[in-house]
Scaffold this motif. Structure first.
Motif, short mmCIF file in Angstrom:
data_model
loop_
_atom_site.label_atom_id
_atom_site.label_comp_id
_atom_site.label_asym_id
_atom_site.label_seq_id
_atom_site.Cartn_x
_atom_site.Cartn_y
_atom_site.Cartn_z
N LYS A 156 66.10 44.47 31.43
CA LYS A 156 66.10 45.93 31.31
C LYS A 156 64.84 46.42 30.60
O LYS A 156 64.24 47.42 30.98
CB LYS A 156 67.33 46.39 30.51
CG LYS A 156 68.53 46.73 31.36
CD LYS A 156 68.38 48.10 32.01
CE LYS A 156 69.61 48.41 32.88
NZ LYS A 156 69.40 49.51 33.80
N PHE A 157 64.47 45.71 29.55
CA PHE A 157 63.40 46.22 28.73
C PHE A 157 62.03 45.98 29.33
O PHE A 157 61.14 46.81 29.25
CB PHE A 157 63.51 45.67 27.32
CG PHE A 157 64.58 46.38 26.56
CD1 PHE A 157 64.24 47.47 25.79
CD2 PHE A 157 65.90 46.03 26.69
CE1 PHE A 157 65.21 48.18 25.12
CE2 PHE A 157 66.89 46.74 26.04
CZ PHE A 157 66.55 47.81 25.25
N ASN A 196 61.37 45.87 32.38
CA ASN A 196 61.15 46.69 33.57
C ASN A 196 61.34 48.17 33.29
O ASN A 196 60.38 48.91 33.11
CB ASN A 196 62.04 46.18 34.70
CG ASN A 196 61.59 44.81 35.17
OD1 ASN A 196 60.40 44.51 35.17
ND2 ASN A 196 62.52 43.98 35.55
N TYR A 209 62.44 50.26 30.79
CA TYR A 209 61.97 50.99 29.62
C TYR A 209 60.47 50.80 29.39
O TYR A 209 59.77 51.70 28.96
CB TYR A 209 62.75 50.60 28.38
CG TYR A 209 64.20 50.99 28.47
CD1 TYR A 209 64.55 52.32 28.69
CD2 TYR A 209 65.21 50.05 28.35
CE1 TYR A 209 65.88 52.69 28.79
CE2 TYR A 209 66.55 50.42 28.45
CZ TYR A 209 66.88 51.75 28.66
OH TYR A 209 68.19 52.11 28.76
N CYS A 210 59.99 49.63 29.67
CA CYS A 210 58.58 49.37 29.43
C CYS A 210 57.72 50.11 30.45
O CYS A 210 56.73 50.74 30.10
CB CYS A 210 58.32 47.87 29.47
SG CYS A 210 56.67 47.45 28.98
N ARG A 230 58.39 52.73 32.09
CA ARG A 230 58.45 54.18 31.89
C ARG A 230 57.30 54.63 31.00
O ARG A 230 56.75 55.70 31.17
CB ARG A 230 59.79 54.53 31.24
CG ARG A 230 60.02 56.02 31.07
CD ARG A 230 61.40 56.31 30.54
NE ARG A 230 61.60 55.75 29.21
CZ ARG A 230 62.73 55.83 28.50
NH1 ARG A 230 63.78 56.41 29.04
NH2 ARG A 230 62.83 55.30 27.31
N GLU A 231 56.93 53.80 30.05
CA GLU A 231 55.83 54.19 29.17
C GLU A 231 54.48 53.71 29.70
O GLU A 231 53.49 54.42 29.61
CB GLU A 231 56.08 53.64 27.75
CG GLU A 231 57.44 54.09 27.21
CD GLU A 231 57.59 53.97 25.71
OE1 GLU A 231 56.62 53.60 25.03
OE2 GLU A 231 58.69 54.27 25.22
#
Lengths: 511, 511, 511, 511
Positions: free
Chosen positions: B279-280, B282, B284-285, B287-288
């Motif tokens: 999850k992180f 892909n 969330y990371c 997105r930034e």
């Protein structure tokens, strides 16, 4: 007979598609022979409670209907006292093989069905595709679902694909009489009306199964009552079946039990856990119904309100996103670390309920747990706080703790109670802690259409499966059926994106 | 020996945590002699340049470093020509068991580590918790990962928990020399420097394993090179191991192959597929990093731009959400019906690339496929269109098709090429189609910390498992470890929510 | 006398706070070429019905009430035929100076008022602050507004601040009889009931003004009828007034005209253009009411629907933001370049209506123009398209063009018409093109409370102004009243942020 | 001479379009050894400072350049020591009327200009429209602005419309030498280089004005220095002018003062307060630059971080929206009730800084006030807290209070300082409290293009105004210029929406 109490155990929280009025049977605890209702693990003396509140809650569920499914219920004014079983009716074409409230409501029902068809494009597209093909030719279906305009679209689709249908209601209150009339007028053998007795209920089911020269070969069930009845009463018919398509949590649970016990003698399809049903019934549907339910009941303005959402699963995600978008300041409580981390990453503040309970304007439960909001929290809420449940059944808010002598209940609108503390503080309790979206908003037809399409998809796959493909087990179809184009889900998209086609040969986006 | 080229095939797309500079090895195929750097408008012969592609792209990775990891690289000015293998260095305490670039950079490295610690609260919290406990006492770890400030925090945490460590780099270019120096100064046996030769690479790994009086019992690997080396060269040591913790897609893939072949003689832990990593790394990371990468390279304004995002998996979801929030008008292409339906429900317009290719200002690929953006599309883009890849390796954009005589390439900045059509139209190609977020933005330390924490979590579980708990297989730990509090993930949350504790006994939010 | 038809021209579009039922007078009293309207399945004699237009729109507004303001109207069942003017009623304390429908509804009305108080915290806070102070002592107010629970809170606040009040309704249909009863029971001289005749209307107003020993000195008006009446009939009283507080667009417009003509003989306050009213009545209110109105009427699912919003002013901004958040794909049409650029920067795609009219699922007008959606567009909409108006009056959609012989109208629910083309295509027209949010959703009490608070704020400032501060002109108070704490707006915030206080001495955020 | 210190007082906070490197003059002319830091209003001797720190701050600004404006500065390596005033250069066409750093950089500059043109579509469209028309024929413009690629596009547009231009820099550090070279090569008389002395500065301005046979009739100023110079030195030229177009806050302020004093002898246009500039420079630009600046300096992950944004004006609105979208938990402090209420309605929690200061990960100031974040707050921040300013100048954070003996400063990167408390706590201070977006991110060219277009629009209107239309006053053009199509703003939209045209005759969306 334990089966008569089956619905006591069913889990409507995760089963939104069981139509809105499922409510009347499973949830609102109303029913006509109230002495039979017992909540499994609570061992409470229901009769005693009922002697006080039974009357009241009964009237609620009715008024609920009146308010929130306007189209459905205004036809019921004409209700007369005669039982449908005692009247012989006849469609305009002379057809008599049905038992419903009033065939004269057929026109009204047809209009409701026409409206529903607009929002069920995938089924309509299927009819077109299958024109001439009749891929379900030979299928003889007995069905037991809510009888509504949406079901009518489903049945008429099965029929257009070549199947023969006989249908009963899976709930004694949820039948839309007008829709039933329209189906009967069209020649469908339908046995259902709003307000059946329990005896009526099983009588209707039996009339779907037992008919001379009618050997059904497929079951389409919602809740498992029909499957149970055939299993018990007509074991020979059961063995000859090609399979079962079951939609509800409860029914699926029951099928797995049968399977474990080695007593499942035909293949069964588990609709409940399909991706299309899970995502849509929870995330996307709740995102809209939380707003809808709150507005209809309270007319509250969302902007600037402080809200705590308990639980950040799919339901909590939907509720939080919607409220944030409307300008509410949303707090999340969550015990699962992964979900908690997601809440953080989605810009929500994680809190302990204890830390915000005095300041929030609304408390919304979506945890699936019991007594998430207990009396201690209720005591500390501020005046005017709205409390409601979007999660599991009616167990998340400890409503029972509010039925105590020092608190006054005041019903200000249907489904809206003010509970008043001795010092004058009021909290606003919605739907007595039952599921807000089932009780007080409508489920968008489009959502229902997605599940209905999935049902047909599974039905088609099961019915047309080569000999031996499926064993006597419960099946969940894979998200992707090989490389072949997705017959149904693709159709589903037609409404959204008319020219959706595979853009490239090799599919699959990353992750 | 095919193993030496393993990294050519490895799949960094889904493995963001392989640090940014993985780039140099896997992707940008690299470096060094600066005299060869020449910019486009200086009349260079592009064809000739291409014939030495390797050379050319080598220079890029340096500039990439300079621009995007400023803190890391300014120490490298002092690089001298002597190989570290030829020099004997000594820490201030006289320690000599290491081989790095320059021990004098230790102070600088320590500062970088201190900064990293700020964003890796879970590891720091673990150190505190384990104070006095030493749950990893007795563990003798050989590690092979990127050597960066983040890794230093990981190693020093393992050490604080009681483990002994020896470490080599998993990539010949990614080592942060200052961080290595700080570790060496602290007494860690580290064997790594930026710009190793392939021979150096294996020499370093070997020095971690083979040491008299050092019988390692745990492997912490990223890419599988170390595991492979021990398996081949030191089978006896391998058999005595308690287990392997492997982070990368490639390494995990290799482990499953070993297991299938019956040649995996110790239990192994699969970090790559853990929820926390997926999850992180892909959603969330990305997105930034999509915003970060685009801004740093092009300074483009997002507001009002029309963007097509190809693919709506986790990566596509992250990119789309970010761009929408910045005011871009986002279109989605998707072939998977479920993902497509999600895009619709998330307010994006589904299109075929063909329908919007002439009008969009940016094209971002995140499909995981090959040649999603082929020459035909590139030909039809409008002047000034930005094209970049967030998906799989460098295959999504058909960059090769752009290296043709009628098109002129003009390098306008590091990682930014204008490709110019005969009629003067330019498209702006970023990172030559390589992964934008790996090449041109930084991975937030917090993301790295989540994976590092997961590594320790798995390491701890594996090392302390009772005899027989794990067989000679590859394991993925369940999301929830029974009813016990989640040791690590809980710690992870400390940074976000200092007093996170289980609010109620019975957990689990709905769905 | 032209004044009697004033409401025909008034502009409820920007005057949301004129309560929902304003509708009955201003809007629903309409149909232009009524003989063409025929509702499909009801077969009623429409012309006959029309001959009593009053009746009809009354019943209309009732059904609206039944659905959307449930709490209000169920009391009206007890309506009897006698005119209130012919009955002498008496409160429990013997008070007789009022004329309302039925004093026995006082209990019910009091409950509604109590609910409203919850959402009007600023007024409640004001009462507390002014305790003992009576800043309005000596004020003798005649008021003419909608008589609802919200108004009751306003009146009781004025009274708590020391003012004496006499009140009439500004609309012949909007009076909530129960609220009026509660006020009368409390001793307020109220002259209003639902369903007044025009003669009743002026009779009630006159009874507020002309009373021996009652020399009113302040006017609180909504629409200008009261002001007009006093100006015409009681010029001497008018001259002695301290001032007028006027809320509506229409009334304010009239005041400016009076002022221009040199005939305004007292100072007047313009509430309509105050910031608090403009932002809240448009942006924030519409953001919620667009969803509410559409859901209640159509139960449509927003997710994935394509919507075109015509106009990107405050109303359009609110509608677009809400629909985007629910997952709709939103297009904007806009002719003003600045607004258009804002739409672009807010991630919406600017289109010409012509380009998307065939593909959208909903068309929402918020331009303030006439005939934005003409017959040519209506002809090209797809089957099932929903058309509604959030903008100006009922002029934006050319509904008249749909009343033509080749089209069939079918009323499927209250406020919902299917208009059917010869080829079977249906469009779904809401509220016959009238304002959706006024007709079909409720205005959140909180919004009303903001305007009500502003009214008191202006009232207080006007009444307590030193001699000569205000001339015979129309005033709009500055956003900031010097350096003194904002008495009212601050109070307003109490509900949202209980301890809001000036954090620093020097205020003002940038821009 | 007080004028020489004008820039000390200028207000870049609200003047983003003064290009990024304004920084070098206003801001970056500072520090490292804190004892040398003296702020403008502390009566420092600017000349003396320059002689000491000029070198150093120059190198500062260079490193800033290296990092954040990569394209601009790499050409400066070739800087040699000779002053441009001492060298005679010549364009390839023999042109000599200019004074710049190095004409050989023209090719590089032309490339930068070409890139800028991509994002300045409105100006390019204007050139096309005006082809053959030359609406500015006869205009003789002296300009004084930042000399960058963006300005070059502006100048070449004016020239394409028929104007003659002479140009100087408005800032001694902001000149992009390559852009200046490209302009000179094209034949523009440009007098500017990076790193002018103050004497150079005025020398350059003077060379733009005083030239035989050159009677300028229009001024395009940014900061007012040019206007001041002409007013003082060439009053006769001043009186003959047709008008002034002034962009900056400072310049506009000065013009109003002149006007008040009755000394403004020509009409002047106020660009600064135009809608297009205000909305875009603040809301939309800050929404992007807050993320950009924070990422480039700290690589921080936004998701899950707790952030307090001080002030909810346009800047605060932009920052909050962006951070929320990236998953930050955002708190707002605000003293203005209207803005505070907006924050509430936009889903943010209003707090007092005091209540959250211990828990937040970032503090961002955008209030326009002084000392919003004082030492008392800084003392209570948690370890690792990031502090930065997006508001007014460098006054919002009390940086001076941090320059005290007990605190240690550690520069970890350019523009990033760790301030360390005796107990080891560090806060991360960005840009020493100067404007983050000016110092550490780029202003999108598109934003600059909007202001540049507005400049041309005003210029055109002023220059072509009929005799007597404008008096000797400062003008702000109305948002809408009658019913005529908006020449420029419409053009502006060309980039976003190629076929934007008035859809209907009667415009204006509601409110």
């Amino acid at each position: 007979m334990p089966w008569t109490k089956w619905w006591m155990y069913c889990n409507p929280g995760v089963c939104l598609t069981r139509f809105v009025l499922l409510v009347s049977k499973v949830i609102l605890s109303l029913p006509l022979s109230p002495q039979q209702i017992q909540f499994a693990d609570q061992q409470q003396d229901f009769n005693k409670r009922l002697s006080k509140t039974g009357r009241r809650s009964r009237s609620f569920s009715q008024s609920s209907t009146v308010n929130y499914n306007s189209a459905v219920s205004y036809t019921d004014c004409s209700e007369d006292a005669t039982s449908p079983r005692d009247r012989q009716q006849r469609s305009s074409k002379g057809h008599q093989d049905f038992c419903i409230k009033n065939i004269r409501q057929a026109g009204l029902g047809r209009r409701e069905i026409a409206i529903a068809e607009q929002e069920m494009p995938a089924l309509m597209a299927l009819r077109k595709r299958a024109e001439g093909e009749k891929p379900l030719a030979g299928a003889k279906v007995v069905g037991c679902t809510h009888i509504t305009a949406h079901t009518a679209v489903l049945m008429e689709t099965l029929s257009a694909l070549g199947a023969q249908c006989r249908w009963a209601a899976c709930n004694i209150y949820s039948t839309q009489n007008a829709a039933a009339a329209a189906l009967a007028e069209e020649g469908f053998p339908v046995f259902a009306w709003k307000g059946e007795s329990e005896d009526d209920f099983w009588w209707c089911i039996d009339h779907c199964v037992s008919l001379e020269a009618w050997q059904p070969n497929m079951i389409l069930d919602d809740g498992g009552d029909l499957t149970h009845w055939i299993d018990k009463k007509y074991p020979n018919i059961f063995k000859m079946m090609k399979g079962i398509v079951e939609e509800s949590v409860t029914g699926v649970h029951r099928l797995y039990q049968l399977s474990k016990a080695g007593r499942l003698c035909v293949p069964a399809m588990n609709i409940n856990d399909s991706v299309t049903k899970q995502k849509f019934d929870n995330l996307y549907c709740c995102r809209e119904s939380i707003l809808d339910g709150l507005k209809r009941l309270t007319d509250v303005m969302f902007g600037g309100k402080q809200v705590v959402v308990c639980g950040y699963g799919e339901v909590g995600k939907g509720c939080s996103a919607a409220l944030k978008a409307m300008g509410s300041i949303v707090y999340i409580t969550e015990v699962d670390p992964i979900c908690a981390l997601q809440a953080c990453m989605d810009c929500f503040r994680l809190v302990k309920l204890n830390d915000v309970i005095r300041q929030v304007d609304m408390v919304i439960t979506c945890t699936g747990n019991k007594n998430v909001v207990g009396r201690d929290y209720l005591d500390r809420m501020k005046n005017g706080c709205i409390v409601c449940n979007m999660g599991h059944s009616n167990t998340e808010i400890d409503v029972a703790s509010l039925r105590s002598p020092e608190l006054t209940w005041e019903r200000v609108r249907s489904q809206v109670d003010h509970v008043i503390w001795p010092d004058g503080k009021r909290i606003i309790l919605l739907a007595e802690g039952h599921l807000l979206n089932l009780s007080c908003s409508t489920v968008p037809t489009f959502i229902l259409s997605i599940t209905a399409t999935t049902q047909v998809y599974y039905f088609y796959n099961l019915y047309n499966a080569p000999e031996g493909r499926y064993n006597k087990d419960v099946y969940l179809l894979p998200k992707k059926m090989g490389k072949t184009p997705h017959y149904l889900p693709t159709a589903l998209l037609l409404r959204l994106w008319p020219d959706f086609t595979c853009q490239r040969l090799t599919p699959t986006s990353q992750s």
